[in-house]
Each structure stands twice: as C-alpha cells, then as structure tokens.
Design a protein around this motif. Structure first.
Motif, PDB file in Angstrom:
ATOM      1  N   LEU A  54       0.826  -1.209   0.000  1.00 31.11           N
ATOM      2  CA  LEU A  54       0.000   0.000   0.000  1.00 31.11           C
ATOM      3  C   LEU A  54       0.863   1.263   0.000  1.00 31.11           C
ATOM      4  O   LEU A  54       0.510   2.269  -0.617  1.00 31.11           O
ATOM      5  N   GLU A  55       2.004   1.183   0.664  1.00 29.19           N
ATOM      6  CA  GLU A  55       2.916   2.334   0.666  1.00 29.19           C
ATOM      7  C   GLU A  55       3.529   2.535  -0.720  1.00 29.19           C
ATOM      8  O   GLU A  55       3.587   3.662  -1.215  1.00 29.19           O
ATOM      9  N   ARG A  56       3.937   1.450  -1.356  1.00 34.19           N
ATOM     10  CA  ARG A  56       4.497   1.567  -2.709  1.00 34.19           C
ATOM     11  C   ARG A  56       3.465   2.123  -3.685  1.00 34.19           C
ATOM     12  O   ARG A  56       3.803   2.843  -4.623  1.00 34.19           O
ATOM     13  N   ALA A  57       2.199   1.804  -3.466  1.00 35.47           N
ATOM     14  CA  ALA A  57       1.120   2.291  -4.330  1.00 35.47           C
ATOM     15  C   ALA A  57       0.757   3.747  -4.030  1.00 35.47           C
ATOM     16  O   ALA A  57      -0.017   4.352  -4.779  1.00 35.47           O
ATOM     17  N   GLY A  58       1.284   4.291  -2.931  1.00 36.47           N
ATOM     18  CA  GLY A  58       0.998   5.675  -2.578  1.00 36.47           C
ATOM     19  C   GLY A  58      -0.250   5.866  -1.743  1.00 36.47           C
ATOM     20  O   GLY A  58      -0.703   6.998  -1.559  1.00 36.47           O
ATOM     21  N   PHE A  59      -0.812   4.786  -1.202  1.00 40.26           N
ATOM     22  CA  PHE A  59      -2.048   4.882  -0.415  1.00 40.26           C
ATOM     23  C   PHE A  59      -1.792   5.108   1.068  1.00 40.26           C
ATOM     24  O   PHE A  59      -2.662   5.599   1.779  1.00 40.26           O
ATOM     25  N   VAL A  60      -0.624   4.703   1.549  1.00 40.48           N
ATOM     26  CA  VAL A  60      -0.226   4.980   2.923  1.00 40.48           C
ATOM     27  C   VAL A  60       1.184   5.535   2.915  1.00 40.48           C
ATOM     28  O   VAL A  60       1.948   5.328   1.968  1.00 40.48           O
ATOM     29  N   GLN A  61       1.489   6.244   3.970  1.00 39.14           N
ATOM     30  CA  GLN A  61       2.813   6.813   4.154  1.00 39.14           C
ATOM     31  C   GLN A  61       3.284   6.369   5.531  1.00 39.14           C
ATOM     32  O   GLN A  61       2.484   6.301   6.474  1.00 39.14           O
ATOM     33  N   SER A  62       4.548   6.042   5.647  1.00 40.41           N
ATOM     34  CA  SER A  62       5.048   5.601   6.947  1.00 40.41           C
ATOM     35  C   SER A  62       6.176   6.500   7.421  1.00 40.41           C
ATOM     36  O   SER A  62       6.832   7.171   6.621  1.00 40.41           O
ATOM     37  N   SER A  63       6.353   6.498   8.717  1.00 33.95           N
ATOM     38  CA  SER A  63       7.465   7.218   9.332  1.00 33.95           C
ATOM     39  C   SER A  63       7.821   6.487  10.621  1.00 33.95           C
ATOM     40  O   SER A  63       7.001   5.740  11.166  1.00 33.95           O
ATOM     41  N   TRP A  64       9.033   6.679  11.061  1.00 35.26           N
ATOM     42  CA  TRP A  64       9.472   6.040  12.293  1.00 35.26           C
ATOM     43  C   TRP A  64       9.088   6.914  13.474  1.00 35.26           C
ATOM     44  O   TRP A  64       9.165   8.143  13.410  1.00 35.26           O
ATOM     45  N   SER A  65       8.633   6.263  14.543  1.00 40.87           N
ATOM     46  CA  SER A  65       8.302   6.976  15.773  1.00 40.87           C
ATOM     47  C   SER A  65       8.700   6.100  16.957  1.00 40.87           C
ATOM     48  O   SER A  65       8.951   4.904  16.792  1.00 40.87           O
ATOM     49  N   THR A  66       8.763   6.701  18.111  1.00 44.47           N
ATOM     50  CA  THR A  66       9.068   5.954  19.322  1.00 44.47           C
ATOM     51  C   THR A  66       7.771   5.754  20.085  1.00 44.47           C
ATOM     52  O   THR A  66       7.080   6.714  20.428  1.00 44.47           O
ATOM     53  N   VAL A  67       7.420   4.494  20.315  1.00 43.35           N
ATOM     54  CA  VAL A  67       6.204   4.134  21.041  1.00 43.35           C
ATOM     55  C   VAL A  67       6.626   3.227  22.185  1.00 43.35           C
ATOM     56  O   VAL A  67       7.180   2.158  21.959  1.00 43.35           O
ATOM     57  N   GLY A  68       6.368   3.668  23.416  1.00 42.77           N
ATOM     58  CA  GLY A  68       6.745   2.863  24.578  1.00 42.77           C
ATOM     59  C   GLY A  68       8.240   2.586  24.631  1.00 42.77           C
ATOM     60  O   GLY A  68       8.654   1.514  25.060  1.00 42.77           O
ATOM     61  N   ARG A  72       9.152   2.256  16.132  1.00 43.76           N
ATOM     62  CA  ARG A  72       8.118   1.568  15.360  1.00 43.76           C
ATOM     63  C   ARG A  72       7.810   2.392  14.121  1.00 43.76           C
ATOM     64  O   ARG A  72       7.823   3.607  14.144  1.00 43.76           O
ATOM     65  N   ARG A  73       7.466   1.670  13.063  1.00 46.62           N
ATOM     66  CA  ARG A  73       7.033   2.340  11.841  1.00 46.62           C
ATOM     67  C   ARG A  73       5.542   2.620  11.982  1.00 46.62           C
ATOM     68  O   ARG A  73       4.757   1.717  12.242  1.00 46.62           O
ATOM     69  N   THR A  74       5.185   3.878  11.831  1.00 47.40           N
ATOM     70  CA  THR A  74       3.795   4.303  11.966  1.00 47.40           C
ATOM     71  C   THR A  74       3.254   4.613  10.576  1.00 47.40           C
ATOM     72  O   THR A  74       3.926   5.249   9.770  1.00 47.40           O
TER      73      THR A  74
END
Length: 109
Positions: A54-68, A72-74
């Motif tokens: 879905l990211e390659r198709a441009g429908f979602v975008q991800s970024s790294w974040s710190t969770v707990g 994690r990739r969000t």
C-alpha cells in the motif's frame, strides 16, 4: 474467519483501520481484531507485506516513531489512500446489497 474470505478485501480493511489516525503495525492488527469482534486475527506475515504494498502504491505513508520506548514504523493514509478507501466503501455497499438480494430468502406467499 477463513483466509479465503478476506481475499481481495485486505487492502480495504487496512485502509479503513487507518482512516483518521496513524498506527504502527501491531496496533493495526489489534484494531482489526477489536473492530471485527475477534473474527480477524491476521498474522504479521500477512499485514506487513500488505502495508508495504500500500505504501508503494501511494495509499499509505510511513514514518518512524518511538512508542513505549521502542522504534516503530507508523502508517497513515495519504490523500490517494483516502480516495481509494471511499471508492472501496462504495463498492462494498454495492456488493453487499447485491449479495443480500440473492441470499435473502424470498417472502413466502
């Protein structure tokens, strides 16, 4: 729920889960499980490749974040993802309406 029943619907389910919020992969799996009343218990080996697609198709975008305290990739919907989700929802309503018309027992006369 049988995996075959999800065939062709996984992308729409993932997009719907991300509608209005950004989530990391495991949170997406938990949300799917919760929103389906436990019927959808998808393995990470199914969800993560779909998210990358879905990211390659441009429908979602991800970024790294710190969770707990963990990196994690969000994931979040893009505008194209939101438009695709709306189209998927329309198609799903049309599909379920047609199937309901066939499967509903006719009234006895």
């Amino acid at each position: 729920m049988k995996a075959d029943a999800l065939r062709g619907h996984l992308d729409a389910l993932l997009l719907a889960t991300l509608d209005g919020k950004a989530l990391h992969g495991y949170a997406i799996i938990e949300a799917l499980q919760e929103r389906s009343g436990g019927a959808l218990d998808l393995p990470t080996g199914t969800v993560y490749p779909a998210l990358r697609r879905l990211e390659r198709a441009g429908f979602v975008q991800s970024s790294w974040s710190t969770v707990g305290g963990r990196q994690r990739r969000t994931y979040r919907l893009t505008q194209a993802g939101s438009q695709t989700l709306q189209a998927e929802r329309r198609a799903w309503r049309e599909f379920t309406h047609a199937i309901e018309g066939v499967l509903t027992a006719p009234a006895k006369t």
